[in-house]
Motif scaffolding. Structure first.
Motif, PDB file in Angstrom:
ATOM      1  N   ASP A   1     -10.524  -4.190   2.333  1.00 40.26           N
ATOM      2  CA  ASP A   1     -10.546  -3.029   3.222  1.00 40.26           C
ATOM      3  C   ASP A   1      -9.420  -2.047   2.912  1.00 40.26           C
ATOM      4  N   ALA A   2      -8.250  -2.558   2.517  1.00 44.67           N
ATOM      5  CA  ALA A   2      -7.142  -1.666   2.160  1.00 44.67           C
ATOM      6  C   ALA A   2      -7.504  -0.811   0.952  1.00 44.67           C
ATOM      7  N   LEU A   3      -8.232  -1.391   0.014  1.00 47.90           N
ATOM      8  CA  LEU A   3      -8.669  -0.638  -1.162  1.00 47.90           C
ATOM      9  C   LEU A   3      -9.631   0.485  -0.781  1.00 47.90           C
ATOM     10  N   ALA A   4     -10.430   0.255   0.247  1.00 47.03           N
ATOM     11  CA  ALA A   4     -11.382   1.277   0.692  1.00 47.03           C
ATOM     12  C   ALA A   4     -10.672   2.495   1.278  1.00 47.03           C
ATOM     13  N   ARG A   5      -9.382   2.379   1.591  1.00 51.29           N
ATOM     14  CA  ARG A   5      -8.616   3.474   2.170  1.00 51.29           C
ATOM     15  C   ARG A   5      -7.833   4.262   1.113  1.00 51.29           C
ATOM     16  N   LEU A   6      -8.028   3.961  -0.159  1.00 53.30           N
ATOM     17  CA  LEU A   6      -7.336   4.711  -1.203  1.00 53.30           C
ATOM     18  C   LEU A   6      -7.659   6.205  -1.110  1.00 53.30           C
ATOM     19  N   GLY A   7      -6.625   7.031  -1.232  1.00 54.90           N
ATOM     20  CA  GLY A   7      -6.800   8.466  -1.128  1.00 54.90           C
ATOM     21  C   GLY A   7      -5.451   9.134  -0.968  1.00 54.90           C
ATOM     22  N   PRO A   8      -5.409  10.407  -0.609  1.00 54.80           N
ATOM     23  CA  PRO A   8      -4.135  11.121  -0.479  1.00 54.80           C
ATOM     24  C   PRO A   8      -3.158  10.444   0.483  1.00 54.80           C
ATOM     25  N   GLY A   9      -3.672   9.859   1.568  1.00 57.26           N
ATOM     26  CA  GLY A   9      -2.789   9.199   2.525  1.00 57.26           C
ATOM     27  C   GLY A   9      -2.397   7.793   2.140  1.00 57.26           C
ATOM     28  N   ASN A  10      -3.051   7.247   1.147  1.00 55.64           N
ATOM     29  CA  ASN A  10      -2.768   5.888   0.680  1.00 55.64           C
ATOM     30  C   ASN A  10      -2.931   5.884  -0.841  1.00 55.64           C
ATOM     31  N   PRO A  11      -1.915   6.389  -1.567  1.00 47.93           N
ATOM     32  CA  PRO A  11      -2.083   6.688  -2.990  1.00 47.93           C
ATOM     33  C   PRO A  11      -2.046   5.489  -3.937  1.00 47.93           C
ATOM     34  N   PHE A  12      -1.797   4.301  -3.450  1.00 51.95           N
ATOM     35  CA  PHE A  12      -1.884   3.128  -4.329  1.00 51.95           C
ATOM     36  C   PHE A  12      -2.045   1.868  -3.494  1.00 51.95           C
ATOM     37  N   VAL A  13      -2.580   0.840  -4.126  1.00 57.41           N
ATOM     38  CA  VAL A  13      -2.630  -0.512  -3.564  1.00 57.41           C
ATOM     39  C   VAL A  13      -2.231  -1.463  -4.677  1.00 57.41           C
TER      40      VAL A  13
ATOM     41  N   TYR B   1     -10.507   5.777 -10.738  1.00 59.27           N
ATOM     42  CA  TYR B   1      -9.279   5.065 -10.407  1.00 59.27           C
ATOM     43  C   TYR B   1      -8.575   4.620 -11.687  1.00 59.27           C
ATOM     44  N   GLU B   2      -7.242   4.617 -11.637  1.00 60.81           N
ATOM     45  CA  GLU B   2      -6.463   4.029 -12.716  1.00 60.81           C
ATOM     46  C   GLU B   2      -6.037   2.631 -12.288  1.00 60.81           C
ATOM     47  N   LEU B   3      -6.438   1.638 -13.045  1.00 60.63           N
ATOM     48  CA  LEU B   3      -6.139   0.241 -12.751  1.00 60.63           C
ATOM     49  C   LEU B   3      -5.093  -0.256 -13.743  1.00 60.63           C
ATOM     50  N   GLU B   4      -4.062  -0.899 -13.229  1.00 56.54           N
ATOM     51  CA  GLU B   4      -2.988  -1.434 -14.066  1.00 56.54           C
ATOM     52  C   GLU B   4      -2.856  -2.933 -13.857  1.00 56.54           C
TER      53      GLU B   4
ATOM     54  N   THR C   1       0.836  -1.195   0.000  1.00 58.05           N
ATOM     55  CA  THR C   1       0.000   0.000   0.000  1.00 58.05           C
ATOM     56  C   THR C   1       0.874   1.249   0.000  1.00 58.05           C
ATOM     57  N   GLY C   2       0.275   2.339  -0.415  1.00 56.09           N
ATOM     58  CA  GLY C   2       1.013   3.592  -0.512  1.00 56.09           C
ATOM     59  C   GLY C   2       1.372   4.215   0.822  1.00 56.09           C
ATOM     60  N   ASP C   3       0.801   3.710   1.912  1.00 58.31           N
ATOM     61  CA  ASP C   3       1.184   4.209   3.229  1.00 58.31           C
ATOM     62  C   ASP C   3       2.129   3.252   3.945  1.00 58.31           C
ATOM     63  N   GLY C   4       2.784   2.378   3.188  1.00 68.51           N
ATOM     64  CA  GLY C   4       3.898   1.607   3.729  1.00 68.51           C
ATOM     65  C   GLY C   4       3.594   0.210   4.212  1.00 68.51           C
ATOM     66  N   MET C   5       2.392  -0.277   4.053  1.00 65.13           N
ATOM     67  CA  MET C   5       2.072  -1.620   4.529  1.00 65.13           C
ATOM     68  C   MET C   5       2.494  -2.668   3.504  1.00 65.13           C
TER      69      MET C   5
ATOM     70  N   HIS D   1       3.144 -11.699 -12.288  1.00 66.80           N
ATOM     71  CA  HIS D   1       2.191 -10.672 -12.684  1.00 66.80           C
ATOM     72  C   HIS D   1       1.852  -9.815 -11.473  1.00 66.80           C
ATOM     73  N   PHE D   2       1.193  -8.687 -11.727  1.00 64.99           N
ATOM     74  CA  PHE D   2       0.711  -7.849 -10.630  1.00 64.99           C
ATOM     75  C   PHE D   2      -0.489  -7.049 -11.095  1.00 64.99           C
ATOM     76  N   VAL D   3      -1.238  -6.536 -10.122  1.00 68.87           N
ATOM     77  CA  VAL D   3      -2.327  -5.603 -10.378  1.00 68.87           C
ATOM     78  C   VAL D   3      -2.164  -4.449  -9.401  1.00 68.87           C
ATOM     79  N   GLN D   4      -2.400  -3.230  -9.876  1.00 64.80           N
ATOM     80  CA  GLN D   4      -2.195  -2.041  -9.044  1.00 64.80           C
ATOM     81  C   GLN D   4      -3.249  -1.006  -9.380  1.00 64.80           C
ATOM     82  N   VAL D   5      -3.644  -0.231  -8.371  1.00 66.08           N
ATOM     83  CA  VAL D   5      -4.634   0.821  -8.581  1.00 66.08           C
ATOM     84  C   VAL D   5      -4.210   2.094  -7.864  1.00 66.08           C
ATOM     85  N   SER D   6      -4.518   3.228  -8.485  1.00 61.68           N
ATOM     86  CA  SER D   6      -4.277   4.538  -7.882  1.00 61.68           C
ATOM     87  C   SER D   6      -5.533   5.389  -8.098  1.00 61.68           C
ATOM     88  N   PRO D   7      -5.899   6.185  -7.100  1.00 59.46           N
ATOM     89  CA  PRO D   7      -7.055   7.068  -7.293  1.00 59.46           C
ATOM     90  C   PRO D   7      -6.693   8.239  -8.193  1.00 59.46           C
TER      91      PRO D   7
END
Length: 205
Positions: free
Chosen positions: A124-136, A155-158, A108-112, A144-150
């Motif tokens: 639940d981690a996805l529900a916290r996406l925002g300025p304090g958690n800028p990606f999951v 949202y941008e999904l990769e 996660t973007g807040d270091g987890m 492979h991987f999947v990533q999202v940013s608000p």
């Protein structure tokens, strides 16, 4: 400022709301808590751990310690069959259900960083996406991987399949659809690839 994680035994999975409502001194004792405290103390003697018998363990960390130590707490608690609650992020780490990929990591973007996260934690981690958690991101290294940013209005999904070496991107408006896509990815389904229109990211072949 200090951060803390609370570790205890539950007979089954709990929601983050249920975890937040638990009164630590009212928790049922369990020998695995004592085993966790002894093993973690030997592993990290410099880290402060409070415990009430075998009811719970409270691991306190400085901001400099939190990312590295938290990852170790999650892993050791799971190894002993224990639940971990993170009151700062308001997230609970249950034992399952887990993904189809052994060793999959949640970042996660807040270091987890969590190895083999349970699926409700990912939700639940996805529900916290925002300025304090800028990606999951969910990552199966080397595969492979999947990533999202608000972004504004959605949202941008990769998605990247390492075999192809190409990153694909799409825009999704709804958080529930992001959560659905991450669950499908984690359970080795790829229906989300068919539901959206994807473009190749700049710089990929």
């Amino acid at each position: 400022m200090t951060f803390e994680l609370l570790v205890w035994h539950e007979p089954g999975a709990v929601t983050r709301e249920e975890a937040a409502a638990r009164e630590p001194d009212a928790l049922e004792p369990h020998p695995a808590v004592g085993e966790f405290v002894r093993e973690f103390g030997a592993l990290r003697p410099e880290v402060r751990v409070e415990s009430a018998g075998t009811r719970y363990a409270r691991v306190r960390m400085t901001p400099e310690q939190v990312d590295e130590i938290s990852t170790e707490v999650y892993a050791l608690a799971r190894a002993h069959g224990l639940v971990t609650y993170d009151p700062d992020r308001e997230l609970v780490h249950n034992l399952g259900p887990r993904s189809a990929y052994q060793g999959m990591q949640l970042h996660t973007g807040d270091g987890m960083i969590v190895v083999d996260p349970d699926l409700p934690l990912v939700h639940d981690a996805l529900a916290r996406l925002g300025p304090g958690n800028p990606f999951v991101a969910l990552v199966v290294f080397g595969r492979h991987f999947v990533q999202v940013s608000p972004e504004e209005g959605g949202y941008e999904l990769e998605y990247k399949d390492s075999g192809e070496g190409v990153i694909y991107r799409t825009r999704v408006a709804d958080l529930a659809e992001i959560q659905r896509a991450f669950r499908e990815y984690a359970t080795d389904e790829r229906d989300f690839l068919e539901r959206h229109d994807w473009t190749r990211a700049n710089g990929t072949p």
